[in-house]
Scaffold this motif. Structure first.
Motif, PDB file in Angstrom:
ATOM      1  N   LEU A 269       0.834  -1.206   0.000  1.00 16.82           N
ATOM      2  CA  LEU A 269       0.000   0.000   0.000  1.00 16.82           C
ATOM      3  C   LEU A 269       0.867   1.254   0.000  1.00 16.82           C
ATOM      4  O   LEU A 269       0.615   2.203  -0.753  1.00 16.82           O
ATOM      5  CB  LEU A 269      -0.924  -0.018   1.219  1.00 16.82           C
TER       6      LEU A 269
ATOM      7  N   ILE B 169       2.440   1.973  -3.436  1.00 17.08           N
ATOM      8  CA  ILE B 169       1.486   2.600  -4.365  1.00 17.08           C
ATOM      9  C   ILE B 169       1.279   4.064  -3.987  1.00 17.08           C
ATOM     10  O   ILE B 169       1.272   4.954  -4.847  1.00 17.08           O
ATOM     11  CB  ILE B 169       0.140   1.861  -4.319  1.00 17.08           C
ATOM     12  N   ALA B 170       1.155   4.320  -2.682  1.00 16.65           N
ATOM     13  CA  ALA B 170       0.855   5.683  -2.257  1.00 16.65           C
ATOM     14  C   ALA B 170       2.018   6.622  -2.583  1.00 16.65           C
ATOM     15  O   ALA B 170       1.802   7.763  -2.973  1.00 16.65           O
ATOM     16  CB  ALA B 170       0.530   5.705  -0.773  1.00 16.65           C
TER      17      ALA B 170
ATOM     18  N   PHE C 132       1.885   7.356  -6.213  1.00 11.83           N
ATOM     19  CA  PHE C 132       0.806   8.320  -6.450  1.00 11.83           C
ATOM     20  C   PHE C 132       1.286   9.738  -6.148  1.00 11.83           C
ATOM     21  O   PHE C 132       0.994  10.668  -6.882  1.00 11.83           O
ATOM     22  CB  PHE C 132      -0.393   8.006  -5.546  1.00 11.83           C
ATOM     23  N   THR C 133       1.996   9.876  -5.034  1.00 12.72           N
ATOM     24  CA  THR C 133       2.440  11.217  -4.650  1.00 12.72           C
ATOM     25  C   THR C 133       3.455  11.757  -5.643  1.00 12.72           C
ATOM     26  O   THR C 133       3.485  12.948  -5.933  1.00 12.72           O
ATOM     27  CB  THR C 133       3.073  11.177  -3.249  1.00 12.72           C
TER      28      THR C 133
END
Ligand code: HEM
Ligand SMILES: [Cu+2]
Lengths: 125, 836
Positions: free
Chosen positions: A106, A109-110, A113-114
């Motif tokens: 997780l 992925i985060a 994304f950032t």
């Protein structure tokens, strides 16, 4: 590599190791935000290639991947058969390790994304 | 079968009599309120929060009545402002958060098979603070003095005393007081989950509810303090004219928005996750199987908690921040959908794999999830900045937030109410009335809030008290109003059901055939919590462990007795729940209530500018706290006691194994977070103001450095005192503590000296320096009080080298104090000088 991983199995797993990946995400997020806020406010823009940002992102991803690898290895410590929900030492270790592994995923992925907006957007406006 | 002492019925009877005597609640018209048993406090807490919810609901109905037709004049614009502000604030601060704490205070001791949580008096203190603060804030509307700036109270309209009345102070001070009680409850819950689990309940066997509560309580620890810091700055501006949010003097209203939303967004998850936690308990019961994907749920809870702290700016998309910053927050907002989805899928999969019984609680669970998902979808829409620019501050947002809050908080709680009512009262609620209430509410919610999406897109702004007829949204609003009355009648049916409950017959024990520990509770409950503390071997012990219930009831597990006539529970290790100690719990006392009243006086009197009286309140609070602490961590009459099965446990522990140490550590985390809010303010001003620190004189370097060195000296002295004390050198330890206290007081003087000549009203730069220094100086004073207190404990024979919890706990405080001093004085003394 193999040997390092095997050694990782003996690392002490605590409640604190569980939060290493998401804490890394948090640090990276804070860093990104501060970096953008300060460079936009003080310089008005950032340099062509945001080096500091790139280094920070790679470092964060690296930490998360390492935490995930260690956790993955620990989650496969041999012991009682599935479903791994007994009150034994091994099952507790495997549970923490597996949860850490999931959290690494997780967090990875985060972080990606950032990082994406910096590549897509390229100025402060 | 072997002959066991517990086979003797007479022995069991005697044990029960002793336990009953020890846990007897106080009686008498006043003294019954001095009770500190979490079972009872939890019930008061729940009822009070429920009452506030009904009150706030009535306010909503008045609003909806006003909005039913265009150009209505039922209430004035001014009253309308008070109505929505109080409605939103009460729902969030006086219902949603306290309700989760209240429910957890009831459930956790039972779920964890503990006699009680470690600090029952702290819970009592939290409850009385909550009641007092809640009545103060809620009651203000009857005096036309309610806050009217919206639940997020944006300055500058709210900080200008000529534009907003006393209501703004009531909001800031009243709610800060309640935040204190929320943090107190969070400390209790965290330490409870970590240290009070029954032997054998390793982390991977912990009920999911406990996981969620742990996560949420930690979130409170990081979310509430920034708001407290913001409140502090806010009141400094209103009461003293320090211009933190006043742009004409270098301040910036955006800082408030940051501090508010760093709290405000996680708040949404703070009220949502505990409801999901209720589902995690009731879904396995009605599917009659273990919940699937246990580690996935833990991932989801922890992941959501983290990500939710990266979302705050999505409430500030329209404030003109750089787009790149917006993009970070937009990305995090989309990412948080992943763990949320994971939880919902785990539930669906469990229901799929089990044989489902469609009971009333499950009906509420699935209905509320459906509503929540709709709210989540509109949430993804508004998380995209360009869409938000269109929908911001329209009724679209009102619709979104209510779908999320009603689907994610209110209805799940009602489901939990139906599920747990037999546990708490011994009676079941009516199946028929429950279903009727549900369907009325379900239709009501959709009828109220679905049209709001449309009226919002048609251009109806939120927080308007009326709208013109030619906007053509009259019919949408009428539908919303009818829906809200429908919803209210559903709530009424539910309340009637609750009222009828005493006339109904007793429910059987464990009526839903659940597998988790809390269902050991008997319809004719005893106050002792649990008859004997069990040994846990699986996640659903009632289902999986043979003769489990009978063995608990016959006192065959641990600590079946109270020989010394003391309230006790078992403390275990964090990871593996190995028993480490037995602790004595607080007994009924007026101290928590008195402390709450004294602290309340500080906040309430300050609201009315009665500073002298408020200062008396402060002194009284300090006195109460010291008096209260004086008989904690008492040296026991003997070293160890047997808890059965040949295990002897110490009656006293200190350091990281002890609940008191954890409480101190956790409280200091909250304290440090509040401080970082202030530091954030300092650097925030620095980033946006080119001349920050240049146009006004600063504190210089000399005095801040002196203050820093003295603060560090106080810290070193304390650490040294702990070391020599543990080696048996009592007198040197006392001397070191005295030196530490003197150094702290001297650092206080030096800190204040550094503020000489700085006028905090002139500009934001001197003002924020004042705040950082004052904060540190107050911590130095508290540190000195603690050091003196520890010397007094030592002199009174209440602390010895073998029993040194006090000293170890104040050392934790000192670590944090040293860090605070370091950051504050380096920032104030060196930063602007460094030429940046
Ligand atoms: C049937 C139940 C409810 C109705 C009819 C209702 C109605 C309303 C209305 C009319 C507003 C004002 C909108 C505006 O003028 O901008 C509002 C705002 C709000 N409501 Fe509710 N509400 C209900 C339940 C709840 C619940 C359960 C919560 C939270 C747990 C909640 C939290 C809020 C918040 C935070 C605001 C924003 C206040 C502000 O703008 O300052 N509401 N509600
Ligand atoms: Cu948000």
């Amino acid at each position: 590599m193999r040997r390092w991983l095997r050694r990782a199995r003996d690392l002490r797993v605590t409640l604190w190791t569980l939060i290493v990946p998401p804490t890394t995400w948090a640090a990276h997020f804070l860093f990104s935000y501060l970096w953008a806020a300060i460079s936009c406010a003080k310089l008005g823009a950032w340099a062509r290639f945001p080096t500091a940002f790139a280094i920070g992102t790679v470092a964060a991803l690296l930490v998360i991947v390492i935490a995930g690898l260690i956790a993955w290895h620990q989650a496969r410590t041999p012991g009682a058969p599935a479903p791994h929900d007994e009150g034994t030492e091994v099952d507790r270790l495997r549970f923490l390790a597996y949860s850490t592994l999931l959290l690494s995923g997780l967090s990875f992925i985060a972080v990606v994304f950032t990082a994406a907006p910096v590549i897509i957007l390229s100025d402060c406006r | 079968m072997s002959l066991h002492a517990q086979d003797d019925p007479q022995l069991r009877k005697d044990q029960e009599a002793r336990l009953r005597a020890v846990w007897k609640p106080p009686s008498g018209w006043f003294f019954r309120w001095t009770d500190v048993n979490n079972n009872r406090i939890g019930v008061w807490y729940t009822l009070t929060a429920f009452g506030f919810m009904l009150f706030a609901g009535v306010l909503a109905l008045i609003m909806r009545t006003q909005l039913a037709v265009p150009d209505n004049d039922l209430v004035s614009a001014n009253t309308f402002n008070q109505l929505f502000t109080l409605h939103g604030s009460m729902m969030m601060f006086l219902f949603a958060v306290p309700m989760f704490e209240a429910v957890s205070i009831i459930l956790l001791p039972q779920l964890l098979g503990a006699r009680d949580l470690p600090f029952p008096r702290l819970s009592a203190f939290g409850y009385w603070s909550f009641l007092l603060g809640g009545v103060f804030v809620g009651g203000s509307i009857f005096f036309n003095a309610a806050p009217d700036g919206g639940w997020f109270m944006y300055p500058p309209l709210t900080t200008r005393t000529d534009l907003s009345g006393i209501g703004a102070d009531i909001w800031m001070l009243g709610l800060s007081f309640i935040e204190v009680s929320s943090v107190a409850a969070a400390v209790e819950l965290i330490v409870g989950v970590l240290k009070c689990r029954p032997p054998g309940m390793r982390l991977n066997l912990m009920p999911l509810y406990a996981w969620y509560i742990l996560v949420v309580a930690v979130m409170i620890l990081f979310a509430f303090p920034p708001l407290i810091a913001g409140d502090l700055l806010f009141e400094m501006e209103r009461l003293l004219g320090w211009p933190f949010f006043d742009a004409s003097k270098g301040g910036d209203p955006l800082l408030w928005q940051h501090l508010f939303w760093i709290f405000g967004h996680p708040e949404v998850y703070i009220v949502f996750l505990p409801s999901i936690a209720l589902f995690a308990m009731l879904i396995p019961t009605f599917a009659q199987r273990h919940l699937l994907g246990y580690p996935w749920i833990v991932l989801a809870a922890v992941g959501t908690a983290f990500l939710s702290f990266g979302l705050w700016v999505h409430h500030m998309f329209t404030t003109g921040l750089p787009k790149i910053s917006l993009a970070f927050f937009s990305a995090a907002s989309e990412a948080v959908a992943i763990p949320t989805g994971v939880q919902i899928f785990a539930f669906i999969a469990t229901l799929w794999a089990g044989k489902v019984k469609w009971s009333v609680p499950l009906l509420y669970a699935s209905g509320s999830l459906a509503i929540f998902v709709i709210g989540g979808l509109t949430g993804v829409m508004v998380a995209i900045a360009p869409f938000d620019w269109q929908a911001h501050d329209t009724y679209f947002i009102v619709a979104h937030l209510h779908y999320v809050l009603i689907g994610g908080t209110l209805l799940p709680l009602f489901g939990g109410l139906y599920y747990y009512w037999p546990l708490i009262t011994g009676k079941t609620l009516s199946d028929r009335l429950g279903r009727i209430a549900f369907w009325i509410m379900f239709v009501g919610v959709n009828l109220t809030f679905f049209p709001m999406h449309l009226s919002g897109l048609e251009g109806m702004p939120r927080r308007v008290f009326t709208y013109p007829a030619d906007l053509n949204i009259g019919w949408l609003n009428l539908a919303s109003t009818l829906g809200s009355y429908l919803f209210a009648s559903g709530v009424l049916v539910l309340v009637i059901d609750l009222m009828l409950s005493p006339t109904r017959k007793k429910a059987p024990r464990n009526p839903w055939n659940a597998g988790t520990l809390e269902w050991l509770a008997h319809p004719d409950d005893e106050d002792w919590g649990i008859r004997s503390v069990p040994l846990i071997e699986s996640r659903y012990p009632i289902w999986d462990q043979k003769d489990f219930v009978a063995k608990v009831d016959e006192g065959r597990f641990f600590l079946p007795d109270a020989e010394e006539g003391r309230r006790e529970t078992i403390i275990t290790s964090v990871l593996d729940a190995k028993p480490v100690s037995v602790i004595r719990l607080g007994t009924p006392s007026v101290k928590p209530m008195m402390t709450a009243v004294a602290l309340g006086a500080v906040f309430i009197l300050t609201t009315y500018h009665l500073y002298l009286l408020a200062a008396f309140g402060g002194v009284a609070t300090l006195g109460c706290v010291l008096w209260w602490l004086w008989d904690t961590a008492a040296i026991p009459e003997k070293h160890e006691k047997p808890i059965g099965h040949g295990i002897d446990l110490p009656l006293y522990i200190a350091g990281p194994a002890a609940p008191g140490w954890w409480a101190m550590f956790i409280t200091m985390m909250a304290d440090a977070t509040a401080f970082s809010g202030l530091v954030f303010g300092y650097y925030f001003y620095w980033t946006i103001h080119p001349n920050f620190g240049a146009d006004f004189a600063g504190p210089g370097t000399y005095w801040p450095m002196v203050a820093l060195l003295l603060s560090l000296a106080s810290w070193v002295a304390t650490v040294a005192a702990r070391e020599v004390h543990s080696r048996g050198a009592v007198s040197p330890a006392r001397a070191l503590l005295v030196v530490g206290a003197l150094a702290a007081i001297a650092s206080l003087g030096a800190g204040l000296r550094s503020l000489d000549g700085l006028d905090p009203q002139a500009n934001v730069y001197p003002a924020i320096v004042w705040v950082l220094v004052i904060w540190t100086v107050i911590h130095a004073a508290i540190g000195a009080i603690m050091q003196s207190y520890t010397v007094a404990r030592s002199l009174a024979g209440r602390m010895t080298p073998a029993y040194d919890a006090d000293l170890r706990n104040i050392t934790v405080y000192q670590h944090f104090f040293a860090l605070t001093a370091l950051i504050a004085y380096l920032t104030a003394g060196l930063f602007p000088e460094a030429g940046l």
